[in-house]
Design a protein around this motif. Structure first.
Motif, PDB file in Angstrom:
ATOM      1  N   ILE A   1      78.357  98.412  11.891  1.00  0.00           N
ATOM      2  CA  ILE A   1      77.133  98.302  11.078  1.00  0.00           C
ATOM      3  C   ILE A   1      76.946  99.598  10.298  1.00  0.00           C
ATOM      4  CG2 ILE A   1      74.660  97.776  11.135  1.00  0.00           C
ATOM      5  CD1 ILE A   1      75.292  96.992  14.187  1.00  0.00           C
ATOM      6  N   VAL A   2      76.663  99.440   9.010  1.00  0.00           N
ATOM      7  CA  VAL A   2      76.370 100.610   8.173  1.00  0.00           C
ATOM      8  C   VAL A   2      74.870 100.650   7.936  1.00  0.00           C
ATOM      9  CG1 VAL A   2      76.771 101.718   5.944  1.00  0.00           C
ATOM     10  CG2 VAL A   2      78.633 100.473   7.071  1.00  0.00           C
ATOM     11  N   ASN A   3      74.285 101.797   8.201  1.00  0.00           N
ATOM     12  CA  ASN A   3      72.852 102.018   7.977  1.00  0.00           C
ATOM     13  C   ASN A   3      72.675 102.639   6.602  1.00  0.00           C
ATOM     14  OD1 ASN A   3      70.212 102.934   7.931  1.00  0.00           O
ATOM     15  ND2 ASN A   3      70.536 104.529   9.465  1.00  0.00           N
ATOM     16  N   GLY A   4      72.090 101.878   5.674  1.00  0.00           N
ATOM     17  CA  GLY A   4      71.932 102.370   4.303  1.00  0.00           C
ATOM     18  C   GLY A   4      72.879 101.585   3.407  1.00  0.00           C
ATOM     19  N   GLY A   5      73.156 102.121   2.246  1.00  0.00           N
ATOM     20  CA  GLY A   5      74.060 101.433   1.329  1.00  0.00           C
ATOM     21  C   GLY A   5      75.501 101.731   1.675  1.00  0.00           C
ATOM     22  N   PRO A   6      76.424 100.972   1.078  1.00  0.00           N
ATOM     23  CA  PRO A   6      77.838 101.201   1.377  1.00  0.00           C
ATOM     24  C   PRO A   6      78.340 102.561   0.909  1.00  0.00           C
ATOM     25  CG  PRO A   6      77.541  99.512  -0.324  1.00  0.00           C
ATOM     26  CD  PRO A   6      76.196  99.825   0.212  1.00  0.00           C
ATOM     27  N   MET A   7      77.685 103.160  -0.077  1.00  0.00           N
ATOM     28  CA  MET A   7      78.174 104.433  -0.599  1.00  0.00           C
ATOM     29  C   MET A   7      77.684 105.635   0.204  1.00  0.00           C
ATOM     30  SD  MET A   7      80.258 103.733  -2.932  1.00  0.00           S
ATOM     31  CE  MET A   7      80.563 105.192  -3.930  1.00  0.00           C
ATOM     32  N   MET A   8      76.425 105.652   0.546  1.00  0.00           N
ATOM     33  CA  MET A   8      75.895 106.843   1.218  1.00  0.00           C
ATOM     34  C   MET A   8      75.442 106.567   2.649  1.00  0.00           C
ATOM     35  SD  MET A   8      74.103 108.863  -1.947  1.00  0.00           S
ATOM     36  CE  MET A   8      74.063 110.454  -1.163  1.00  0.00           C
ATOM     37  N   GLY A   9      75.664 105.331   3.115  1.00  0.00           N
ATOM     38  CA  GLY A   9      75.235 104.983   4.463  1.00  0.00           C
ATOM     39  C   GLY A   9      76.142 105.578   5.535  1.00  0.00           C
ATOM     40  N   LYS A  10      75.645 105.516   6.763  1.00  0.00           N
ATOM     41  CA  LYS A  10      76.408 106.006   7.922  1.00  0.00           C
ATOM     42  C   LYS A  10      76.454 104.869   8.951  1.00  0.00           C
ATOM     43  CE  LYS A  10      76.006 110.650   6.836  1.00  0.00           C
ATOM     44  NZ  LYS A  10      75.768 110.506   5.422  1.00  0.00           N
ATOM     45  N   THR A  11      77.426 104.907   9.831  1.00  0.00           N
ATOM     46  CA  THR A  11      77.497 103.846  10.839  1.00  0.00           C
ATOM     47  C   THR A  11      76.350 104.015  11.837  1.00  0.00           C
ATOM     48  OG1 THR A  11      79.028 105.130  12.153  1.00  0.00           O
ATOM     49  CG2 THR A  11      79.992 103.546  10.634  1.00  0.00           C
ATOM     50  N   ILE A  12      75.921 102.880  12.399  1.00  0.00           N
ATOM     51  CA  ILE A  12      74.785 102.872  13.322  1.00  0.00           C
ATOM     52  C   ILE A  12      75.111 101.868  14.446  1.00  0.00           C
ATOM     53  CG2 ILE A  12      73.523 101.061  12.056  1.00  0.00           C
ATOM     54  CD1 ILE A  12      70.923 102.545  12.634  1.00  0.00           C
ATOM     55  N   SER A  13      74.567 102.110  15.639  1.00  0.00           N
ATOM     56  CA  SER A  13      74.846 101.226  16.795  1.00  0.00           C
ATOM     57  C   SER A  13      73.810 100.093  16.849  1.00  0.00           C
ATOM     58  CB  SER A  13      74.770 102.080  18.064  1.00  0.00           C
ATOM     59  OG  SER A  13      74.324 101.311  19.134  1.00  0.00           O
ATOM     60  N   PRO A  14      74.196  98.946  17.419  1.00  0.00           N
ATOM     61  CA  PRO A  14      73.227  97.846  17.570  1.00  0.00           C
ATOM     62  C   PRO A  14      72.028  98.246  18.430  1.00  0.00           C
ATOM     63  CG  PRO A  14      75.461  97.082  18.043  1.00  0.00           C
ATOM     64  CD  PRO A  14      75.537  98.559  17.871  1.00  0.00           C
ATOM     65  N   GLU A  15      72.206  99.258  19.299  1.00  0.00           N
ATOM     66  CA  GLU A  15      71.088  99.664  20.172  1.00  0.00           C
ATOM     67  C   GLU A  15      70.190 100.728  19.538  1.00  0.00           C
ATOM     68  OE1 GLU A  15      70.885  97.489  22.306  1.00  0.00           O
ATOM     69  OE2 GLU A  15      72.975  96.899  22.016  1.00  0.00           O
ATOM     70  N   ASP A  16      70.593 101.248  18.383  1.00  0.00           N
ATOM     71  CA  ASP A  16      69.694 102.169  17.664  1.00  0.00           C
ATOM     72  C   ASP A  16      68.471 101.392  17.177  1.00  0.00           C
ATOM     73  OD1 ASP A  16      71.171 104.483  17.966  1.00  0.00           O
ATOM     74  OD2 ASP A  16      72.431 104.061  16.232  1.00  0.00           O
TER      75      ASP A  16
END
Ligand code: SF4
Ligand code: SF4
Length: 441
Positions: A201-216
């Motif tokens: 899962i990417v948190n944010g847009g595809p360009m500037m986002g970072k990966t994030i966990s389902p439990e975040d």
């Protein structure tokens, strides 16, 4: 006595909702000539701002007028892409009530939403190297932030929810307003769940986002969740290690300078030349008497250089690494030049979003994500004490307390930069830790 705008905004816990998280009461505590709402939403796949502008046009312009009056601006501008026809129509229908407000239509290029790019597009002023829009008399703010400002000033509402787009490999991409503190997993379920077995899962847009966990959890700065199959080229790019990136740069960079040709900060006249900084893995230096590793501080990490590079190299990751290493060594940016003009052929070097989506391998996910009203009640939320730039907020509740939705849970630490946190559901405080506060309905 009526509260000032900054006092209302501070009380309500408003921060930059586009992902920056800078406390808005500090940003608005200034004088400026222009206030710009950044409605570019230039990250592919995100659909929050364009729909909010169409659905909440009256409130958005009302909020912008409040900010314009507060900072003494001559004009307030909503900068949105020309392709957002519904938003343009809705805003135009209300504009006659606000003589100081106008629209500015942006082209469909990336990164049209970089705040320094927006400032230049709208005002033709160039933010100095290492500077902020206020250096040239401009405040740039986000669509949802302005709606929150309106709600805080007009109806004393505190920030309890967040608009997010949930898209990618999900059954039914959506945009929705969700309570702060629900898990990412719960948000994905709202979009019908994930449609692939192994995913990231990417948190944010595809360009500037970072990966994030389902439990975040969903915080005030989450704007989009993009689910992609593990092994998707975008995920490989995000997770590639620094030593891998440097090995590739050493062996494959052909010094063509295409990365610099498209760099939005270079095109504004800043002394950022990624094709030179990427020489460091090969030569241990830039091989240029004019610049040094410090020039990496001028990079906004928009990542466009990677998608201009025919060798799939990552100058942005080099710059990010350099910034971290320089920071660890206590070295700060010393570059503050004020460019007189932008690059001569800037207009012709703008990178089309359609081309970017293809290069990102996201064409099949570039779908509508319509705004939906949720009828689901959430029973359990975790509200981090730091959802913003600055110090963590300090809890004002204890385990066992009953709280109502919207009630203050944690406040800005005395004399520190920060933001208040409020309850996003009514219920009981079940835990207070150094990280955050858990509520159970
Ligand atoms: S575009 Fe790629 S190959 Fe060309 S200079 Fe930049 S990093 Fe090197
Ligand atoms: S990420 Fe690349 S294109 Fe973007 S500002 Fe940095 S060097 Fe320029």
């Amino acid at each position: 006595m009526e509260k000032s705008l900054t006092a209302s905004v501070e009380q309500a816990g408003i921060v930059g909702a586009g992902g920056a998280g800078f406390p808005s009461h500090v940003k608005y505590n200034a004088k400026a000539e222009y206030v710009i709402i950044n409605g570019a939403e230039c990250e592919p796949l995100l659909r929050v701002d364009q729909q909010l502008m169409a659905q909440e046009a009256e409130k958005l312009l009302g909020g912008l007028q409040l900010i314009v009056d507060h900072v003494g601006a001559a004009e307030g501008i909503v900068a949105l892409k020309a392709k957002y026809h519904d938003a343009e129509d809705a805003l135009k229908a209300q504009l006659h009530k606000y003589p100081k407000l106008r629209l500015y239509l942006l082209g469909n290029f990336y990164p049209a939403g970089d705040e320094q790019v927006v400032v230049y597009e709208v005002t033709r002023r160039i933010v100095p190297e290492g500077g902020i829009p206020l250096n040239v008399g401009v405040i740039v703010t986000n669509v949802e932030t302005v709606l929150n400002t309106y709600d805080a000033c007009v109806s004393q509402q505190n920030v309890t929810d967040k608009y997010i787009t949930v898209t990618g490999a999900v059954a039914k991409p959506i945009t929705a307003q969700v309570p702060l503190g629900i898990t990412v997993r719960e948000a994905l379920e709202l979009a019908g769940g994930v449609t692939v077995k192994d995913y990231v899962i990417v948190n944010g847009g595809p360009m500037m986002g970072k990966t994030i966990s389902p439990e975040d959890v969903i915080t005030k700065t989450v704007k989009g969740l993009i689910v992609l199959p593990a092994g998707h080229p975008l995920i490989n790019s995000l997770t590639k290690g620094v030593s891998h990136m440097m090995r590739e740069a050493k062996t494959a960079c052909m010094h063509c300078s295409l990365c610099t040709e498209v760099c939005p900060r270079n095109l504004l006249g800043h002394r950022l030349e990624p094709h030179k900084l990427i020489r460091i893995p090969s030569y241990g230096k830039i091989c240029d008497g004019q610049s040094s590793a410090i020039n990496a501080f001028l990079c906004c990490e928009c990542r466009l250089c990677e998608y201009a590079c025919i060798q799939d190299l990552q100058p942005w990751k080099m710059n990010s690494t350099l910034k971290k290493e320089l920071g660890k060594a206590g070295i700060k940016n010393t570059l503050h030049n004020q460019p007189e003009k932008a690059a001569a052929f800037r207009e012709y070097k703008k990178f089309p979003v359609a081309k970017l989506v293809t290069k990102l391998g996201l064409s099949s996910y570039d779908q509508p994500a319509p705004m939906v009203a949720l009828d689901k009640e959430f029973k359990n939320v975790f509200l981090p004490l730091r959802q913003h730039v600055g110090a963590p907020a300090e809890s004002v509740v204890k385990e066992g307390d009953s709280v109502d939705r919207g009630q203050l849970l944690a406040k800005i630490s005395e004399g520190k930069l920060g933001s208040n946190i409020h309850a996003s559901i009514s219920g009981t405080v079940t835990a207070v830790t150094a990280e955050g506060i858990r509520l159970q309905a």
